[in-house]
Design a protein around this motif. Structure first.
Motif, PDB file in Angstrom:
ATOM      1  N   SER A   1      -7.509  -1.396   1.814  1.00  0.00           N
ATOM      2  CA  SER A   1      -6.255  -1.524   2.572  1.00  0.00           C
ATOM      3  C   SER A   1      -6.155  -2.916   3.182  1.00  0.00           C
ATOM      4  CB  SER A   1      -6.177  -0.453   3.674  1.00  0.00           C
ATOM      5  OG  SER A   1      -4.874  -0.363   4.213  1.00  0.00           O
TER       6      SER A   1
ATOM      7  N   LEU B   1       0.752  -1.280   0.514  1.00  0.00           N
ATOM      8  CA  LEU B   1       0.912  -1.900   1.818  1.00  0.00           C
ATOM      9  C   LEU B   1       2.302  -2.506   1.837  1.00  0.00           C
ATOM     10  CD1 LEU B   1      -2.499  -3.762   2.312  1.00  0.00           C
ATOM     11  CD2 LEU B   1      -1.704  -1.742   3.521  1.00  0.00           C
TER      12      LEU B   1
ATOM     13  N   ASN C   1       2.047  -9.324   0.854  1.00  0.00           N
ATOM     14  CA  ASN C   1       1.271 -10.518   0.528  1.00  0.00           C
ATOM     15  C   ASN C   1       1.789 -11.177  -0.740  1.00  0.00           C
ATOM     16  OD1 ASN C   1      -1.137 -12.293   0.841  1.00  0.00           O
ATOM     17  ND2 ASN C   1      -1.751 -11.312  -1.071  1.00  0.00           N
TER      18      ASN C   1
ATOM     19  N   SER D   1      -0.571  -4.777  -2.229  1.00  0.00           N
ATOM     20  CA  SER D   1      -0.142  -5.445  -0.995  1.00  0.00           C
ATOM     21  C   SER D   1       1.116  -6.249  -1.315  1.00  0.00           C
ATOM     22  CB  SER D   1      -1.241  -6.360  -0.458  1.00  0.00           C
ATOM     23  OG  SER D   1      -0.806  -7.000   0.736  1.00  0.00           O
TER      24      SER D   1
ATOM     25  N   ASP E   1      -4.666  -6.695   3.415  1.00  0.00           N
ATOM     26  CA  ASP E   1      -3.371  -7.338   3.206  1.00  0.00           C
ATOM     27  C   ASP E   1      -3.522  -8.662   2.456  1.00  0.00           C
ATOM     28  OD1 ASP E   1      -0.674  -7.757   3.295  1.00  0.00           O
ATOM     29  OD2 ASP E   1      -0.606  -8.382   5.380  1.00  0.00           O
TER      30      ASP E   1
END
Length: 705
Positions: free
Chosen positions: A382, A453, A424, A421, A384
């Motif tokens: 998890s 995410l 990101n 992510s 980022d």
């Protein structure tokens, strides 16, 4: 060249006939759709094929969140418009050089009596099926609203046989289960297999594209088209009434969609025919999307490629550079001070080996995974800020590889694993795409492995669907072609943005190294996943025993070599990979010749035989030539395939090279047993060929000048 014919008729209805049924017929008259309002103003529709009911009366509408009055009933018809549309358009790439878009349309304007809100339900009836959507015009009484659930129904006429995968907000990477609709609940748990991210919502929830067959022999497919700014639709079955209802993917708050009028929903599609080949021929999904939005498409080109990938999937080599670091932080971790693990696949020497093989055998590109820093702790954390998409490991020289590939006439293909992510990725997207342009990468394989995410979002919710679209449209600015893995299933958007040259979004070849896929898997995907767009299935595996690559992996590829060859024809894609290692192709160069020869862009496609889950035979004509290629993939039972070559030009002679299962071929015990024969053929030739379970055949038919 485009031809276009439109006929439009407008009918204004009085208050005295609000409940009267509105009928719409397909151009050939085989399909008939009826729309009406019940006494309480609830919209309903039904669909018939050759006077046989396919969809029983089914409700339409949307349930809104909180205290808002839902868009389910209390409607009156204020206007209907009917029209006929007929055009021929030319795709940038495709299964044929021209596509016919011919339908009859009915647009029903509705007004909710209590709220004065307006909704248009637009129906388009093609010869092979129905598409319909909700439209929300600009209006003072409906501007911003939140969908609690879409309540579109598909009422089945019986307990049909279905090929289905579990309803899941995060994964489509399942084998298909064949069962009666009434058996979905009891078989649901056994249909589940492990995945990096998955979220089921119901024991009777399934995904589209859903393929069914009635006892009377009708083939029915439920799907959606033009999924833009909306949540992906699943189907929830009431297994007592045999009624499917739409089930949208929620966001972290449980909401199904945030809508601002004017806007439209995606199209809901129902394909139907008494011939399974019509499902494959249908271009409804593409035709319900908007025309190409890219003015100059000259940079969008089909690609046949190799890759430093299968060796990592099987565990022969690794994505990561070192085993010494328990965690890494980009910009802080100094890889020059750590010990290499010796298994890193994306090293200069190994990549050059693939480039040399690609150049020798005429491949367009080479994909390299694991080239960039961050793979040591990318998965399941998890995390980022996991990749920056521009910083290579010490053993991968971007400039040197670029120049070497360029000197060999080979394009490099970029890999962006986002680890889901998406924030990101969006922060780095411009820099990453510019890096590609600067270093000669014209295509990117993006990945979305793991939980999304921002946390709590799903792979197929509205916000993430919008992310995939953002990345695709941003790629146009940099003339980058996109091949997205683990993304939402495609819904024909490649018509509008043909730089979307491939997706995974289903159980691909990699799962053959993760324990295997069902032997008949590839006989189903063309009737389901591929209806929305091409798949980067990554075929061409010749070594089926994975333990020979990695002694710790006992998986087996459930396929014969000729089945793998046939996939280049049956699994249509303008992006085709020869997935195996160069040394395995060098062992079977006579069979590898078909992969070298087969085209990846087509002028014409003929669907010769088809039964979902059992067998499939397709012939395709290479773009710009008179050469044809034929592929047959077989399911669980041995079968003799009889085909006529009457699609060949009269008066011309051809040389056919036939790659077929040997008599003793067996996908488990003898998958590399095949025969290659050559013979002269004409349009009068008929062939009879045997295919073993999980086998098939491939034929190249080259014109003799």
């Amino acid at each position: 060249m485009k031809s276009l014919f439109i006929l439009s008729v407008t009918l204004f209805l009085s208050v005295f006939n609000l409940g009267f049924a509105q009928e719409l017929k397909s151009p050939n008259g085989a399909l008939s759709m009826h729309f009406s309002l019940e006494d309480n103003g609830k919209p309903t529709y039904k669909l018939s094929y050759k006077n046989n009911e396919v969809i029983k009366p089914s409700y339409l509408g949307l349930e809104l969140k909180d205290d808002e009055k839902s868009l389910l009933n209390d409607f009156e018809i204020t206007d209907t418009q009917t029209s006929t549309f007929n055009e021929t358009w030319t795709p940038v790439w495709g299964e044929e050089k021209e596509i016919t878009n011919h339908y009859n349309e009915l647009a029903v304007s509705l007004k909710q009596k209590e709220t004065a809100r307006e909704v248009i339900i637009r129906f388009r009836l093609f010869n092979t099926g129905l598409g319909f959507r909700y439209e929300f015009p600009s209006q003072p009484n409906l501007i911003y609203f939140t969908i609690k659930e879409e309540r579109t129904q598909f009422a089945m006429t019986g307990d049909h046989k279905a090929l289905w995968i579990p309803g899941d907000y995060d994964s489509q990477e399942y084998d298909y289960t064949e069962s009666k609709l009434s058996e979905i609940r009891s078989k649901f748990d056994t249909a589940l297999t492990d995945n990096a991210s998955q979220t089921q919502y119901s024991k009777t929830g399934v995904q589209t594209s859903l393929m069914m067959k009635t006892d009377a022999g009708l083939y029915i497919n439920l799907h959606e088209a033009a999924l833009i700014n909306y949540s992906c639709m699943h189907l929830e079955l009431n297994d007592e009434t045999m009624v499917f209802e739409s089930h949208l993917t929620p966001d972290v708050n449980g909401d199904k969609g945030y809508i601002q009028a004017p806007s439209t929903s995606p199209w809901r599609t129902i394909m139907v025919s008494d011939d399974a080949r019509d499902i494959l021929r249908s271009r409804i999904t593409l035709n319900l999307n908007e025309p190409c939005a890219i003015e100059d498409t000259s940079w969008i080109k089909p690609v046949k490629y190799l890759g430093v990938w299968w060796e990592m999937i099987t565990g022969k080599s690794s994505w990561s550079y070192t085993n010494d670091l328990p965690s890494i932080e980009l910009g802080v971790t100094d890889y020059s001070k750590v010990k290499p693990n010796g298994t890193h696949g994306a090293n200069n020497a190994n990549v050059k080996r693939y480039i040399d093989f690609a150049a020798t055998h005429g491949f367009d590109g080479v994909l390299v995974e694991g080239w960039n820093e961050g793979w040591e702790d990318w998965f399941g954390k998890s995390k980022d800020y996991v990749f920056d998409f521009v910083t290579p490991y010490p053993d991968f020289d971007v400039d040197a590889i670029h120049e070497y590939a360029k000197s060999k006439g080979v394009k490099m293909i970029m890999h962006h694993e986002t680890s889901s992510s998406v924030r990101n990725y969006e922060r780095h997207l411009d820099e990453a795409y510019q890096f590609m342009r600067d270093n000669g990468y014209s295509a990117v394989k993006s990945g979305y492995v793991g939980n999304i995410l921002p946390r709590g979002e799903h792979h197929y919710s509205q916000w993430i669907v919008n992310h995939y679209q953002y990345a695709l449209e941003k790629a146009v600015d940099y003339q980058v072609m996109v091949n997205a893995h683990e993304a939402v299933r495609p819904t024909g958007i490649s018509r509008t943005y043909p730089n979307l040259i491939g997706n995974e979004s289903a159980r691909g070849t990699e799962f053959q190294a993760f324990g295997g896929s069902n032997p008949n898997h590839v006989t189903i995907l063309p009737f389901t996943r591929l209806l929305g767009g091409p798949m980067d299935y990554t075929p061409g595996v010749f070594e089926m025993d994975i333990s020979k690559l990695n002694p710790n992996n006992n998986s087996h590829v459930n396929s014969t070599i000729t089945n793998q060859l046939a996939l280049y024809v049956t699994m249509y894609s303008p992006l085709q990979m020869a997935a195996d290692l160069p040394e395995h192709y060098e062992q079977f160069m006579d069979a590898f010749q078909f992969i070298k020869d087969v085209a990846i862009d087509w002028d014409e496609s003929k669907y010769l035989e088809a039964e979902p889950g059992h067998y499939l035979t397709i012939a395709r004509k290479e773009k710009g030539s008179n050469n044809w290629f034929v592929g047959n993939v077989n399911g669980n039972n041995k079968r003799t395939s009889n085909i006529a070559l009457n699609f060949l030009d009269k008066g011309k002679k051809y040389m056919a090279t036939i790659y077929a299962d040997a008599k003793d071929a067996n996908y488990k015990t003898n998958p590399q047993a095949y025969t290659i024969t050559s013979k002269k053929v004409t349009y009068k030739t008929k062939l009879s060929l045997s295919s073993v379970p999980a086998g098939g055949y491939a034929i190249s038919i080259i014109e003799v000048k």
